[in-house]
Structures are given as structure tokens and as C-alpha cells.
Design an enzyme around this catalytic site. Sequence first.
Site, PDB file in Angstrom:
ATOM      1  N   LYS A 142      -1.906   4.411   5.367  1.00  0.00           N
ATOM      2  CA  LYS A 142      -0.957   5.199   6.600  1.00  0.00           C
ATOM      3  C   LYS A 142      -2.375   6.131   6.984  1.00  0.00           C
ATOM      4  CE  LYS A 142       3.585   4.815   4.469  1.00  0.00           C
ATOM      5  NZ  LYS A 142       4.438   5.108   3.906  1.00  0.00           N
ATOM      6  N   ASP A 194      -0.526   2.182  -0.871  1.00  0.00           N
ATOM      7  CA  ASP A 194       0.339   2.507   0.723  1.00  0.00           C
ATOM      8  C   ASP A 194      -0.161   4.197   1.415  1.00  0.00           C
ATOM      9  OD1 ASP A 194       2.762   2.584   1.921  1.00  0.00           O
ATOM     10  OD2 ASP A 194       2.473   4.915   0.953  1.00  0.00           O
TER      11      ASP A 194
END
Length: 445
Positions: A206, A202
Site C-alpha cells: 500500500k 501488506d
Amino acid sequence: MIEYRNLRVALLGGGSVGAQVARLLLEHSDELANRVGASLELVGILVRDLDAPRTVDLPRELLTTDADSLILGADIVIELMGGIEPARSYILTAINSGADVVTANKALLAQHGAELFEAADQVGAQLNYEAAVAGAIPIVRPLRDSLAGDTVNRILGIVNGTTNFILDRMDVAGDTLDEALATATELGYAEADPTADIEGYDAAQKAALLASLAFHTNVPLDKVYREGITQITPQQIESARKAGYVVKLLAICERLTDPVTGEHGVSARVYPAMVHRGHPLASVHGANNAVFVEAEAAGPLMFYGAGAGGVQTASAVLGDLVSVARRHVMGGPGYAASSHADLPVLDIGKVTTRYAVTLEVTDEPGVLATIAGVFSKNNVSLAQVEQSMTPETPGTASHEPVSGTATLVIGTHEATEAALAATVNDLAANSVVTNVASVLRVEGV
């Protein structure tokens, strides 16, 4: 009463974030119209199951399973489904129909962002994604707009609330990783399958988005170096605390110069690192996120807040919605994704950083000289060395001393990642080293 033109809004996804977006759109329609200069009419919500339970009581007449009709009848499409397909196809359909798009889909943008931004640029549509990077924290617009005249040199980000909660519990409460993860799951911070969070996937998605935006360069997800937190032990947390540091999972994006060729490039990477307790990121607790930006003219800037949560993320989505709706009212093309710099993404080995290495070594004369020789061979300078004659066994609960060995905690000066990694490999192979107990990078100094 002021009469406004009407903008039709389609919402794809009725989950925790989507339901909150729908609720806020319906409850604050008059206020949003005043801010935009146009009415925002929620014309439908695409769901997989019309009868599924929802966190918000949504009007039944707005729910639909007909994606094409909903998308093709909208001026603005909000995609909150997640995943790659069918979200990618739906967004392309929306863009090609002339609609603007708001999305919080970090995985999709990290993998297919170049394609989607190119499609939007071709038709003059707008693709906004503030909620994809750091939840409620406004970071995309500051990087894209507020710092457009500046040069961003480095970004240090805590961009995953689950891992920050886990590491914070380990630091503050003394939990093991498994104990902290269980608490995070119980409180709803961690998914049933936490792999994307604790393995750093994750945060890597980003990091790819932040680096691409900050450096005006397409940074593919497969160029982002990634390590998770699954190997972090209470002993590492305690050792960091004693040295005045805290362990955080960081997303790091920075401009680099290849020390060998002089080539200018960028780096995007994710790994757990020690952060000095005097650094602003060290005080980010719980499931909060923070992004620390170092800009050439503006200097250091800190963006802090909730990195997840339905209503918090909905705030960022609605901010993007207002932005694209105003563009409809005022006219003109949408924001184009800037990749004009086209800088190469340099390998992790080119990165300059510092290491904190904990070694178990044989307790005999000459060991320190041998260890120092290994560092010197790889052109890595020692900053400090601490020795304990009766160490505790790292990674065990018994904390029994290991006879005949000593523990060395070694801090290095800055060196390339390649040189530091080679040093650790040589240490592991050296006869005086019985165990390389811990290796952590030191960042934010």
C-alpha cells in the site's frame, strides 16, 4: 420510466468482497443507474467452484468458470480475485478488449502496476483501485483529483487493520503480541497465516501505491523499506505509554532531499514507530485505518475509517464502478497514471527521523559519559536521558530486577537513519552496554 443505455459488468471473484459487490449491484441497480446515467447489468461472476459455499446467496445463473467469455463480453471488469496470476492476465485481457477495470488487488498493482497502467493508457481505458489502498477510506481519488493542484509532502498511514488491532490491544488491554494475535484471529481480523500483515508486507504494498500516486513517480515495491511488528514487546508498549506515546505500524511516504548531495527524491517505508498521543493517528483504535496527509497548500488532512471488511471494501469498489461507468456515458479517455515527476527513491539511510533507545548498561561511574560519546561520535544529538537503577528485564514475564545494571531510556534529536543505525551498532558493541533492549523510531512530530 427513464430508459438508459446498458453497461455490462463482469465480476471476477465471489469471495467476501466480491459477494457483497454482487449483492449491492443487484439490490441497488435502479439507484446506481440514476447516478451513472446508464444501467449496470451484472452479466456474470467468475468463480473457481460453482458449488462452493458463499457468504451471500448469489443467483446460480450468474456463476461461471469461463473467464474469457465473461471478460470479452463486458464493458467494465471488476477484479476481486487477489493474487498475481491469473488476475494480471485477466486484467490485461480486459484492457486490451476495450473494457475499463476496477480492482482491489494491492499485491498485483504494487508489483505490476506500471505495466497495467501503461496498457490502460495505450487504449484509453480506465484502471481504478480505490479499494486496494485503505479499504473503505477514500484516499486514491482525493490524492489523484482533489489535491491535483497541490504538492503532497508527506503521508503517514495506518493501512493495515490487523496490526493496528494487535498493537492497540497491547496498549489498551496489556496483551502480549501472541495474545493479541490470537484474539485478532478469533475475531476474523487476521488470516490463518498472518505473515503478510504482521511482517509488514501488506502495508508495504500500500505504501508503494500511495507514494507512486502522491509523488507522480513510479515507486517499485522492492524500493519500499519494510519492518514488521513481531519484535514489539509489552515492555516497549509500556515504555512508550509512560513517555506519552503509542506504538503504531506506519506506512510513511515523503519527499526528501539527500543531505549529502542535495538530490531531491522520495521515500516509502513501513515500520513500527512511536506516535505522540496528541497526534490524530494515536487515536486510531481497533482494526481501523487512517491516512494523514501533509500538503503544501491544504495543510494536514486526515482520512479515517474501516480498512477492511467485505461490505466496507465493496463500498469503495462500487465508488470506482460508478466513476468508470460515468466515463462511459460522458465519453473521453480514462485517467492516466501520472509518473511525470520521475523522482528517485532514496535509500532508508537518507531518511531523517528520531530514535528512542532503551539500553541495559553496567552500573558504574562514567557510563553516561561513555554512552554520550558514542552518540557524539556519530553526530547524533541527545534530546533526553532517563535512568532506572533497578530495571525489569525486557521481554520476560518474571520482571525480576537485573543486579549490577541500570536501564537508560534515550531520546534523540533528528538525525539521518544512517547515523542513528550506526550509533545503535556502536552501542551494541560497547563494553558498558549489556543489552540494546529496544529501538523504536519516533514519527508524527
